[in-house]
Design a protein around this motif. Sequence first.
Motif, PDB file in Angstrom:
ATOM      1  N   ALA A 215       0.831  -1.209   0.000  1.00 39.25           N
ATOM      2  CA  ALA A 215       0.000   0.000   0.000  1.00 39.25           C
ATOM      3  C   ALA A 215       0.862   1.253   0.000  1.00 39.25           C
ATOM      4  O   ALA A 215       0.586   2.222  -0.720  1.00 39.25           O
ATOM      5  CB  ALA A 215      -0.937  -0.005   1.203  1.00 39.25           C
ATOM      6  N   LEU A 216       1.910   1.239   0.805  1.00 41.13           N
ATOM      7  CA  LEU A 216       2.832   2.372   0.850  1.00 41.13           C
ATOM      8  C   LEU A 216       3.445   2.627  -0.522  1.00 41.13           C
ATOM      9  O   LEU A 216       3.474   3.757  -1.013  1.00 41.13           O
ATOM     10  CB  LEU A 216       3.932   2.103   1.871  1.00 41.13           C
ATOM     11  CG  LEU A 216       5.116   3.084   1.865  1.00 41.13           C
ATOM     12  CD1 LEU A 216       4.659   4.460   2.289  1.00 41.13           C
ATOM     13  CD2 LEU A 216       6.233   2.588   2.769  1.00 41.13           C
ATOM     14  N   THR A 217       3.922   1.567  -1.154  1.00 40.59           N
ATOM     15  CA  THR A 217       4.600   1.710  -2.436  1.00 40.59           C
ATOM     16  C   THR A 217       3.653   2.219  -3.512  1.00 40.59           C
ATOM     17  O   THR A 217       4.022   3.066  -4.334  1.00 40.59           O
ATOM     18  CB  THR A 217       5.216   0.365  -2.859  1.00 40.59           C
ATOM     19  OG1 THR A 217       6.095  -0.082  -1.813  1.00 40.59           O
ATOM     20  CG2 THR A 217       6.010   0.498  -4.143  1.00 40.59           C
ATOM     21  N   VAL A 218       2.438   1.728  -3.507  1.00 39.12           N
ATOM     22  CA  VAL A 218       1.432   2.214  -4.455  1.00 39.12           C
ATOM     23  C   VAL A 218       1.117   3.686  -4.178  1.00 39.12           C
ATOM     24  O   VAL A 218       1.022   4.506  -5.097  1.00 39.12           O
ATOM     25  CB  VAL A 218       0.158   1.345  -4.376  1.00 39.12           C
ATOM     26  CG1 VAL A 218      -0.991   1.978  -5.155  1.00 39.12           C
ATOM     27  CG2 VAL A 218       0.449  -0.060  -4.905  1.00 39.12           C
ATOM     28  N   GLY A 219       0.979   4.050  -2.914  1.00 37.60           N
ATOM     29  CA  GLY A 219       0.701   5.431  -2.556  1.00 37.60           C
ATOM     30  C   GLY A 219       1.812   6.377  -2.953  1.00 37.60           C
ATOM     31  O   GLY A 219       1.567   7.507  -3.395  1.00 37.60           O
ATOM     32  N   LEU A 220       3.069   5.923  -2.802  1.00 35.31           N
ATOM     33  CA  LEU A 220       4.202   6.757  -3.174  1.00 35.31           C
ATOM     34  C   LEU A 220       4.227   7.057  -4.671  1.00 35.31           C
ATOM     35  O   LEU A 220       4.872   8.009  -5.105  1.00 35.31           O
ATOM     36  CB  LEU A 220       5.517   6.078  -2.765  1.00 35.31           C
ATOM     37  CG  LEU A 220       5.806   6.022  -1.263  1.00 35.31           C
ATOM     38  CD1 LEU A 220       7.022   5.160  -0.979  1.00 35.31           C
ATOM     39  CD2 LEU A 220       5.999   7.424  -0.699  1.00 35.31           C
ATOM     40  N   GLN A 221       3.525   6.252  -5.449  1.00 35.40           N
ATOM     41  CA  GLN A 221       3.428   6.507  -6.887  1.00 35.40           C
ATOM     42  C   GLN A 221       2.217   7.374  -7.234  1.00 35.40           C
ATOM     43  O   GLN A 221       1.919   7.593  -8.407  1.00 35.40           O
ATOM     44  CB  GLN A 221       3.353   5.174  -7.641  1.00 35.40           C
ATOM     45  CG  GLN A 221       4.629   4.340  -7.495  1.00 35.40           C
ATOM     46  CD  GLN A 221       4.505   2.987  -8.157  1.00 35.40           C
ATOM     47  OE1 GLN A 221       4.534   2.874  -9.383  1.00 35.40           O
ATOM     48  NE2 GLN A 221       4.373   1.941  -7.352  1.00 35.40           N
ATOM     49  N   GLY A 222       1.529   7.870  -6.206  1.00 34.14           N
ATOM     50  CA  GLY A 222       0.416   8.770  -6.425  1.00 34.14           C
ATOM     51  C   GLY A 222      -0.920   8.094  -6.638  1.00 34.14           C
ATOM     52  O   GLY A 222      -1.923   8.772  -6.871  1.00 34.14           O
ATOM     53  N   ARG A 223      -0.965   6.767  -6.528  1.00 34.52           N
ATOM     54  CA  ARG A 223      -2.218   6.034  -6.738  1.00 34.52           C
ATOM     55  C   ARG A 223      -2.904   5.849  -5.385  1.00 34.52           C
ATOM     56  O   ARG A 223      -2.964   4.774  -4.820  1.00 34.52           O
ATOM     57  CB  ARG A 223      -1.920   4.694  -7.415  1.00 34.52           C
ATOM     58  CG  ARG A 223      -1.524   4.877  -8.879  1.00 34.52           C
ATOM     59  CD  ARG A 223      -0.514   3.873  -9.390  1.00 34.52           C
ATOM     60  NE  ARG A 223      -0.866   2.492  -9.094  1.00 34.52           N
ATOM     61  CZ  ARG A 223       0.036   1.497  -9.087  1.00 34.52           C
ATOM     62  NH1 ARG A 223       1.316   1.751  -9.351  1.00 34.52           N
ATOM     63  NH2 ARG A 223      -0.339   0.275  -8.832  1.00 34.52           N
ATOM     64  N   PHE A 224      -3.404   6.961  -4.862  1.00 33.01           N
ATOM     65  CA  PHE A 224      -3.876   6.978  -3.488  1.00 33.01           C
ATOM     66  C   PHE A 224      -5.122   6.135  -3.284  1.00 33.01           C
ATOM     67  O   PHE A 224      -5.280   5.492  -2.251  1.00 33.01           O
ATOM     68  CB  PHE A 224      -4.123   8.424  -3.048  1.00 33.01           C
ATOM     69  CG  PHE A 224      -2.894   9.266  -3.066  1.00 33.01           C
ATOM     70  CD1 PHE A 224      -1.873   9.049  -2.161  1.00 33.01           C
ATOM     71  CD2 PHE A 224      -2.734  10.272  -4.012  1.00 33.01           C
ATOM     72  CE1 PHE A 224      -0.720   9.822  -2.185  1.00 33.01           C
ATOM     73  CE2 PHE A 224      -1.594  11.045  -4.043  1.00 33.01           C
ATOM     74  CZ  PHE A 224      -0.577  10.821  -3.128  1.00 33.01           C
ATOM     75  N   GLN A 225      -6.035   6.151  -4.240  1.00 37.02           N
ATOM     76  CA  GLN A 225      -7.259   5.366  -4.071  1.00 37.02           C
ATOM     77  C   GLN A 225      -6.933   3.880  -4.016  1.00 37.02           C
ATOM     78  O   GLN A 225      -7.476   3.134  -3.193  1.00 37.02           O
ATOM     79  CB  GLN A 225      -8.234   5.656  -5.216  1.00 37.02           C
ATOM     80  CG  GLN A 225      -9.582   4.962  -5.044  1.00 37.02           C
ATOM     81  CD  GLN A 225     -10.596   5.402  -6.087  1.00 37.02           C
ATOM     82  OE1 GLN A 225     -10.314   6.242  -6.931  1.00 37.02           O
ATOM     83  NE2 GLN A 225     -11.792   4.820  -6.019  1.00 37.02           N
ATOM     84  N   GLU A 226      -6.018   3.434  -4.886  1.00 37.83           N
ATOM     85  CA  GLU A 226      -5.612   2.031  -4.873  1.00 37.83           C
ATOM     86  C   GLU A 226      -4.896   1.694  -3.571  1.00 37.83           C
ATOM     87  O   GLU A 226      -5.116   0.628  -2.979  1.00 37.83           O
ATOM     88  CB  GLU A 226      -4.710   1.742  -6.075  1.00 37.83           C
ATOM     89  CG  GLU A 226      -4.307   0.287  -6.200  1.00 37.83           C
ATOM     90  CD  GLU A 226      -3.405   0.027  -7.402  1.00 37.83           C
ATOM     91  OE1 GLU A 226      -2.877  -1.100  -7.503  1.00 37.83           O
ATOM     92  OE2 GLU A 226      -3.224   0.952  -8.222  1.00 37.83           O
ATOM     93  N   ALA A 227      -4.040   2.609  -3.117  1.00 34.66           N
ATOM     94  CA  ALA A 227      -3.322   2.392  -1.855  1.00 34.66           C
ATOM     95  C   ALA A 227      -4.303   2.270  -0.693  1.00 34.66           C
ATOM     96  O   ALA A 227      -4.153   1.412   0.183  1.00 34.66           O
ATOM     97  CB  ALA A 227      -2.350   3.545  -1.595  1.00 34.66           C
TER      98      ALA A 227
END
Length: 269
Positions: A215-227
């Motif tokens: 989740a952190l890694t996905v969020g760091l790429q700006g994909r907050f909803q997916e994170a």
Amino acid sequence: MAACLTSLRSALLTGAALVAIGVAVAGCAGKSNITTGSVPKSSKPIGEMNATELRNAADSIGQAYEKNPRDPQVGMNYANVLRMNGRNEQALAVMQQVAISNPSNREVLAAYGKAQAAAGQLEQALNTILRAQTPDRPDWRLKSAEGAILDQLGRSGEARQRYREALDLNPNEPSVLSNLGMSYVLARDLKTAETYLRSAVAQPGADSSVRQNLALTVGLQGRFQEAETIARQELTAAQAEANVAYLRSMLTQQNAWKKLAADDSGNTN
């Protein structure tokens, strides 16, 4: 900014990065780390607790530790929850005593090394892990712990070699795949990190900390909803929203990630 990335590095390598950001690190703008473990029966896993629950868990496990300070599992659980509360020096003191009582227990020695690393004693931590390892019967847990310490020292190439050696000994172990993924997060190679973390999550033994790292890694790429969707699988709605909100605030600062990279460029390989 460099201090922020240092805190993030410490959080990533304790095995519950996103939970740590939301609960223990509490953001680089504020005060500022896994392995997860279980507290006495009827309690939540440590990685799912909020700050108040973590403090209560420290008191509860501390009482069990006082009754039997030589018990390795109790000692490791106590040190773990102390670290999650930011009490790294006390966690180190606990693990010193547990290691004295269990000098041949390699899981204890690995935990002792992690406690030393969390307290900033990185070289000592590396020496502890190396002393515990035996060439004729190498332990994958010690290989992974060595890799985590090398990552904190900025020796990412060596760290990844240790993770791969651990995977040779225990193929597809999710905690090692997760560590390998987080090593690439520290190098800001988020695509590669995500690949390893998705592989880790797909393994039967993957725990909450592995999914939170994804989740952190996905969020760091700006994909907050997916994170947030990934985070919600493991946390309460409030915890998931707090973690994603923190990521959003950190990364929407002007050039925040670029500044982190520039300030810490001398510490990565």
